[in-house]
Design an enzyme around this catalytic site. Structure first.
Site, PDB file in Angstrom:
ATOM      1  N   SER B   8       9.412  48.826   4.003  1.00  0.00           N
ATOM      2  CA  SER B   8      10.792  48.535   3.621  1.00  0.00           C
ATOM      3  C   SER B   8      11.462  47.719   4.716  1.00  0.00           C
ATOM      4  O   SER B   8      11.031  47.749   5.870  1.00  0.00           O
ATOM      5  CB  SER B   8      11.567  49.842   3.423  1.00  0.00           C
ATOM      6  OG  SER B   8      12.950  49.557   3.283  1.00  0.00           O
ATOM      7  N   HIS B   9      12.524  46.996   4.342  1.00  0.00           N
ATOM      8  CA  HIS B   9      13.314  46.281   5.345  1.00  0.00           C
ATOM      9  C   HIS B   9      14.003  47.262   6.294  1.00  0.00           C
ATOM     10  O   HIS B   9      14.365  46.908   7.397  1.00  0.00           O
ATOM     11  CB  HIS B   9      14.401  45.443   4.665  1.00  0.00           C
ATOM     12  CG  HIS B   9      13.881  44.171   4.081  1.00  0.00           C
ATOM     13  ND1 HIS B   9      12.932  44.125   3.091  1.00  0.00           N
ATOM     14  CD2 HIS B   9      14.184  42.880   4.363  1.00  0.00           C
ATOM     15  CE1 HIS B   9      12.678  42.873   2.781  1.00  0.00           C
ATOM     16  NE2 HIS B   9      13.432  42.088   3.536  1.00  0.00           N
ATOM     17  N   SER B  10      14.216  48.483   5.799  1.00  0.00           N
ATOM     18  CA  SER B  10      14.954  49.469   6.578  1.00  0.00           C
ATOM     19  C   SER B  10      14.027  50.584   7.046  1.00  0.00           C
ATOM     20  O   SER B  10      13.299  51.185   6.249  1.00  0.00           O
ATOM     21  CB  SER B  10      16.083  50.042   5.720  1.00  0.00           C
ATOM     22  OG  SER B  10      16.449  51.321   6.169  1.00  0.00           O
ATOM     23  N   GLY B  43      14.573  44.270   8.418  1.00  0.00           N
ATOM     24  CA  GLY B  43      13.573  43.218   8.244  1.00  0.00           C
ATOM     25  C   GLY B  43      12.194  43.834   8.122  1.00  0.00           C
ATOM     26  O   GLY B  43      12.046  45.057   8.189  1.00  0.00           O
TER      27      GLY B  43
END
Lengths: 208, 130
Positions: B8-10, B43
């Site tokens: 995940s981006h987070s 990211g």
């Protein structure tokens, strides 16, 4: 040449970092508003890593480091895309300490092929390819006409700029901007813009 | 047992999904979160993903759950850093990341193959909620 390439990449990095806000604003209009922040973060990381390579002469090695660093530090789609581009460009330049028109043509071709494979994208989808493919074609026309590296890159940069203008007229079908559909028309693509900025920086660097 | 990696981006999203999925997992089930950047920012990082894949693999392959956009690009880039044997044994599930991860972990914990785990994860696309 190693030192020369070091300076060229530093110049590209500085331009990206100083255009951080502009790229982010372009992305905020049609994407997730992080292109400038991400690219600046990537080239800040490149700047630190580059210090260890100041005396490195192998152009391929320097480009490989740039690619690996962008992949691990950009964070957005531009990381794997530009990172792959630099890694692929490192192959034809591996072991070289000087670049000629022919090698740069091969590097551009490899880089663009890498971006297309990684992004599963083609021209006309409002991406960096809309700047880079016309740039490559203009470069190769210059190469065929036996022009200098600078003249070929000038033609490439001009074609990239026109490509950026072209992205304003089309709808995005790739990336976050594709969620906006028709509303993405009228805006220039941030990725095409960062590609153009990099080419134009190289031109200005070579003119110095 | 097929390993599961959450990209995940987070970092928080990846860790949170891992936590929920582990509630359904067999004790030896590997679930590895690869969220966010090294500096904690939003990211995806291909190197973080390749390390997660290697640590999730126990020899039966790894199913990868992704959120948006660059999560896919970073994961495909991460595949290039794996050795040939492992690269032939990893796959991204085209599924919603949370529901897909839970489905994948349940299937993997039964000892199913990578193909079956991916198919079950992708089946989560049509889960009705109401």
């Amino acid at each position: 040449m190693g030192g020369y390439l070091y300076e060229a990449i530093s110049a590209v990095g500085e331009t990206i970092i100083s255009n951080k806000q502009m790229l982010t604003d372009l992305d905020a209009a049609i994407g997730d508003g992080d292109h400038g922040i991400n690219m600046a973060r990537g080239f800040e990381a490149v700047k630190i890593k580059m210090q260890a390579l100041e005396t490195e002469n192998d152009i391929g090695k320097i480009l490989k480091m740039v690619g690996m660093t962008l992949i691990s530090s950009v964070g957005g789609a531009a990381g794997p895309l530009y990172g792959t581009a630099f890694l692929r460009a490192a192959a034809p330049s591996q072991g070289k300490t000087q670049l000629d028109v022919e090698t740069i043509g091969l590097m551009l071709e490899a880089a663009i092929t890498g971006i297309k494979e990684r992004g599963k994208a083609t021209r006309g989808e409002k991406t960096m390819l809309d700047a880079l493919e016309p740039a490559y074609e203009a470069f190769m026309e210059g190469a065929k006409a036996d022009k200098s590296v600078l003249a070929c890159l000038e033609a490439a940069s001009e074609a990239a700029q026109q490509g950026v203008e072209f992205t304003k007229t089309i709808v995005a079908t790739k990336g976050r901007a594709s969620y906006l559909g028709e509303r993405s028309r009228g805006h220039q693509d941030p990725g095409a813009t960062s590609s153009y900025i990099m080419l134009q920086t190289l031109v200005e660097f070579l003119r110095r | 047992m097929v390993g599961v990696v959450i990209v995940s981006h987070s970092q928080k999203v990846a860790e949170g999904i891992k936590e929920m999925a582990l509630q359904m997992a067999a004790p030896q089930q590997k679930v590895v979160a690869a969220g966010g950047m090294a500096d904690g920012g939003i990211g995806t990082d291909a190197f973080k993903v390749s390390e997660a894949i290697i640590s999730a693999n126990t020899g039966d392959g790894v199913a990868i759950m992704v959120d948006l956009g660059s999560a896919v690009l970073s994961t495909e880039t991460a595949f290039e850093f794996l050795d040939d044997e492992l690269r032939a044994n990893v796959k991204i599930a085209d599924a919603p990341i949370l529901e897909g991860a839970i489905s994948a972990v349940v299937e993997a914990s039964l000892g199913s193959s990578l193909t079956a785990v991916i198919a079950t994860a992708e089946g989560a696309r049509t889960l009705n909620k109401c």
